[in-house]
Motif scaffolding. Structure first.
Motif, PDB file in Angstrom:
ATOM      1  N   VAL A 128      26.340  12.409 -27.709  1.00  0.00           N
ATOM      2  CA  VAL A 128      27.625  13.022 -28.415  1.00  0.00           C
ATOM      3  C   VAL A 128      27.957  12.332 -29.918  1.00  0.00           C
ATOM      4  O   VAL A 128      27.998  11.303 -30.019  1.00  0.00           O
ATOM      5  N   PRO A 129      27.766  13.141 -30.748  1.00  0.00           N
ATOM      6  CA  PRO A 129      28.111  12.650 -32.204  1.00  0.00           C
ATOM      7  C   PRO A 129      29.506  11.797 -32.491  1.00  0.00           C
ATOM      8  O   PRO A 129      30.416  12.434 -31.871  1.00  0.00           O
ATOM      9  N   GLU A 130      29.487  10.665 -32.756  1.00  0.00           N
ATOM     10  CA  GLU A 130      30.649   9.835 -33.101  1.00  0.00           C
ATOM     11  C   GLU A 130      31.883  10.770 -33.924  1.00  0.00           C
ATOM     12  O   GLU A 130      32.983  10.441 -33.670  1.00  0.00           O
ATOM     13  N   GLU A 131      31.295  11.606 -34.862  1.00  0.00           N
ATOM     14  CA  GLU A 131      32.297  12.482 -35.583  1.00  0.00           C
ATOM     15  C   GLU A 131      33.134  13.495 -34.812  1.00  0.00           C
ATOM     16  O   GLU A 131      34.026  13.718 -34.812  1.00  0.00           O
ATOM     17  N   SER A 132      32.267  13.888 -33.282  1.00  0.00           N
ATOM     18  CA  SER A 132      32.841  14.794 -32.473  1.00  0.00           C
ATOM     19  C   SER A 132      34.184  14.062 -32.003  1.00  0.00           C
ATOM     20  O   SER A 132      35.256  14.539 -31.777  1.00  0.00           O
ATOM     21  N   ARG A 133      33.750  12.685 -31.531  1.00  0.00           N
ATOM     22  CA  ARG A 133      34.792  11.775 -30.763  1.00  0.00           C
ATOM     23  C   ARG A 133      36.007  11.666 -31.560  1.00  0.00           C
ATOM     24  O   ARG A 133      37.084  11.791 -31.478  1.00  0.00           O
ATOM     25  N   ASP A 134      35.642  11.375 -33.184  1.00  0.00           N
ATOM     26  CA  ASP A 134      36.670  11.158 -34.097  1.00  0.00           C
ATOM     27  C   ASP A 134      37.517  12.176 -34.215  1.00  0.00           C
ATOM     28  O   ASP A 134      38.797  12.193 -34.236  1.00  0.00           O
ATOM     29  N   ALA A 135      36.907  13.504 -34.344  1.00  0.00           N
ATOM     30  CA  ALA A 135      37.676  14.685 -34.563  1.00  0.00           C
ATOM     31  C   ALA A 135      38.629  14.827 -33.320  1.00  0.00           C
ATOM     32  O   ALA A 135      39.739  15.276 -33.474  1.00  0.00           O
ATOM     33  N   GLY A 136      38.146  14.727 -32.175  1.00  0.00           N
ATOM     34  CA  GLY A 136      38.938  14.814 -30.960  1.00  0.00           C
ATOM     35  C   GLY A 136      40.021  13.734 -30.894  1.00  0.00           C
ATOM     36  O   GLY A 136      41.174  14.189 -30.640  1.00  0.00           O
ATOM     37  N   ARG A 137      39.794  12.493 -31.288  1.00  0.00           N
ATOM     38  CA  ARG A 137      41.061  11.670 -31.360  1.00  0.00           C
ATOM     39  C   ARG A 137      41.984  11.953 -32.127  1.00  0.00           C
ATOM     40  O   ARG A 137      43.112  11.815 -32.143  1.00  0.00           O
ATOM     41  N   GLY A 138      41.553  12.442 -33.428  1.00  0.00           N
ATOM     42  CA  GLY A 138      42.405  13.024 -34.565  1.00  0.00           C
ATOM     43  C   GLY A 138      43.438  13.810 -34.129  1.00  0.00           C
ATOM     44  O   GLY A 138      44.405  14.281 -34.710  1.00  0.00           O
ATOM     45  N   MET A 139      42.728  14.899 -33.239  1.00  0.00           N
ATOM     46  CA  MET A 139      43.593  15.979 -32.756  1.00  0.00           C
ATOM     47  C   MET A 139      44.585  15.517 -31.643  1.00  0.00           C
ATOM     48  O   MET A 139      45.342  16.137 -30.969  1.00  0.00           O
ATOM     49  N   GLY A 140      44.614  14.267 -31.104  1.00  0.00           N
ATOM     50  CA  GLY A 140      45.387  13.591 -30.288  1.00  0.00           C
ATOM     51  C   GLY A 140      45.101  13.581 -28.902  1.00  0.00           C
ATOM     52  O   GLY A 140      45.916  13.658 -28.056  1.00  0.00           O
ATOM     53  N   LEU A 141      43.685  13.943 -28.635  1.00  0.00           N
ATOM     54  CA  LEU A 141      43.288  13.980 -27.253  1.00  0.00           C
ATOM     55  C   LEU A 141      43.500  12.461 -26.728  1.00  0.00           C
ATOM     56  O   LEU A 141      42.966  11.523 -27.428  1.00  0.00           O
ATOM     57  N   THR A 142      43.650  12.496 -25.209  1.00  0.00           N
ATOM     58  CA  THR A 142      43.665  11.294 -24.506  1.00  0.00           C
ATOM     59  C   THR A 142      42.200  10.859 -24.141  1.00  0.00           C
ATOM     60  O   THR A 142      41.438  11.977 -24.480  1.00  0.00           O
TER      61      THR A 142
END
Lengths: 231, 237
Positions: A128-142
């Motif tokens: 899973v690309p780190e960018e996707s994780r970052d985007a998810g975290r940026g959206m406030g996902l736990t």
């Protein structure tokens, strides 16, 4: 399920001379195809139950190892050893513990799926690309939301690839389940090894079953990952 | 408690079968102990011949397909179909159509060995960096020189990895060779009437041990085959 145990019983009715020669006899096959229905169903049962249990166990291990990285090595090593033990040997090694029948066959078959499924799950999650994780975290996902809404969906193609390999492998290995007293198409092959018609029909059914299950997973994968269709 | 005791005694008798000879159940011949060494030799000879045939066919074919970049469909297709063909079906088909005999069973096992070796050789060659191949070409190497001195050495760990998968597979499947009338460590498993419970379990333990030993040996060979050991990060397998 216990149709034919010896070479004599399996042959009757039409095509006498061809059958007596152990030949490939289309008429005998057409007349006797129904013999293979129960063994085929038993084969399907062994395969689906084993892969389903294997998938659940591998998924639990993968989720655990996804959080605690140091577990990946030991899990791969242990499931690797299980994968190495020949299935025929595994069936007989389990007999004193679980007795003859479906349980022994399923325990051994589950053990074989673990390495394939676990490795693909971990590879998928790692990919899973780190960018996707970052985007998810940026959206406030736990962390939990990130796993189920971002990481697992993006890992699905790799997971499904593993599932396809595990499924076809299990169809092949289930052909030896008769050693554990669990029937299946292998029992029919073994019932009359010299009779060409019997061997061809039972083998062809194994291949068709593998192809059908493989195709079913492929269709499921297309349905589950609509975003990858464009690519 | 008694269940545990009976399990332990089953395995105890199996170990005794492995290490000491005794008369067969029907009488007349010695089984177990050193008699297993003969079966082990048969087992290894059958596996070695089958694996050698498989390597001789699949490695050159995989390298050629990989080098020319043709036949992705072929290499991947053979690998997929190969996985689905039950080992007992292959042995039974050869037995039914060609009859019994060492050569026929060896050929069936060789067919079983081909798909993983072919797929790995193909993928190994395809994974060599195009830049590396370009550099070799720029140095004036011919096609065969590129294969021999650049692509093959870089692909070798994967090639050996495929051979490792097949070797374990072949050693495992050789255990059912007695179904087609060819002697191997599977004899006590198939000929239950001669060897009995302890023989069957004992032979299963030996077969499992031989398979694990094969895996370990070829795993070591795979590590030694890597020309760039320090630069690779592979998942331990």
């Amino acid at each position: 399920m216990m149709l034919a145990q010896s070479g004599v019983e399996i042959r009757d009715r039409s095509d006498a001379s061809c059958v007596a020669d152990n030949g490939f006899c289309p008429r005998w096959i057409a007349d006797n195809l129904d013999r293979y229905a129960d063994p085929l169903l038993q084969h399907v049962y062994l395969t689906l139950v084993s892969v389903a249990i294997g998938f659940a166990v591998a998924a639990a291990l993968a989720l655990l190892a996804h959080r605690r990285r140091w577990l990946v090595g030991p899990i791969v090593n242990v499931t690797g050893i299980l994968y190495t033990i020949p299935s025929v040997a595994a069936f007989f090694l389990l007999l004193p513990l679980t007795g003859r029948g479906n349980t022994t066959a399923i325990v051994a078959l589950v053990a074989y799926t673990l390495l394939i499924l676990f490795r693909n799950m971990i590879d998928g999650l790692d990919g899973v690309p780190e960018e996707s994780r970052d985007a998810g975290r940026g959206m406030g996902l736990t962390r939990r939301q990130l796993l189920w809404r971002v990481e697992v969906p993006l890992a699905l193609p790799a997971i499904m690839t593993g599932l396809r390999v595990a499924m076809t492998t299990t169809v092949g290995l289930a052909a030896l389940a008769f050693f554990a007293g669990a029937g299946g198409l292998g029992a029919e092959i073994n019932a009359d090894l010299a009779f060409k018609s019997n061997v061809v029909v039972a083998s062809a059914l194994c291949l068709l079953l593998a192809a059908a299950l493989d195709g079913a997973i492929l269709l499921a994968q297309r349905a589950l990952t609509p975003w990858s269709r464009a690519a | 408690m008694s269940a545990l005791a009976s399990i332990l005694s089953d395995f105890g008798e199996a170990l005794e079968f492995i290490f000491t000879e005794r008369e067969s159940r029907a009488g007349g011949s010695e089984i177990g102990g050193t008699q297993l060494l003969g079966l082990l030799a048969d087992h290894l000879a059958l596996s070695a011949v089958a694996l050698a045939i498989g390597i001789a066919v699949a490695v050159p074919l995989g390298i050629w397909l990989g080098h020319t970049g043709r036949g992705t469909f072929l290499a991947v297709g053979i690998a997929n179909v190969g996985r689905a063909v039950p080992s007992i079906a292959l042995i039974a088909l050869f037995f039914a159509f060609l009859g019994t005999g060492f050569v026929n069973v060896a050929l069936a096992l060789a067919l079983l060995a081909i798909p993983p070796i072919l797929a790995n050789a193909y993928v190994g060659i395809r994974l060599v960096e195009p830049d590396t191949v370009d550099a070799a070409r720029g140095m004036g190497m011919t096609g065969p020189q590129i294969v021999r001195r650049v692509e093959l050495p870089l692909a070798l760990p994967l090639v050996v990895g495929g051979i490792r998968t097949s070797a374990v597979n072949v050693v495992a499947t050789a255990a059912i060779a007695p179904l087609a009338g060819v002697s191997s460590l599977g004899d006590p498993i198939i000929a239950f009437g001669v060897y009995g419970e302890s023989g069957r379990l004992g032979a299963s333990i030996v077969v499992a041990a031989v398979a694990v030993a094969t895996e370990v040996t070829f795993g070591l060979a795979q590590r030694l085959a890597d020309p760039l050991p320090s630069t690779r990060r592979t998942v331990p397998a």
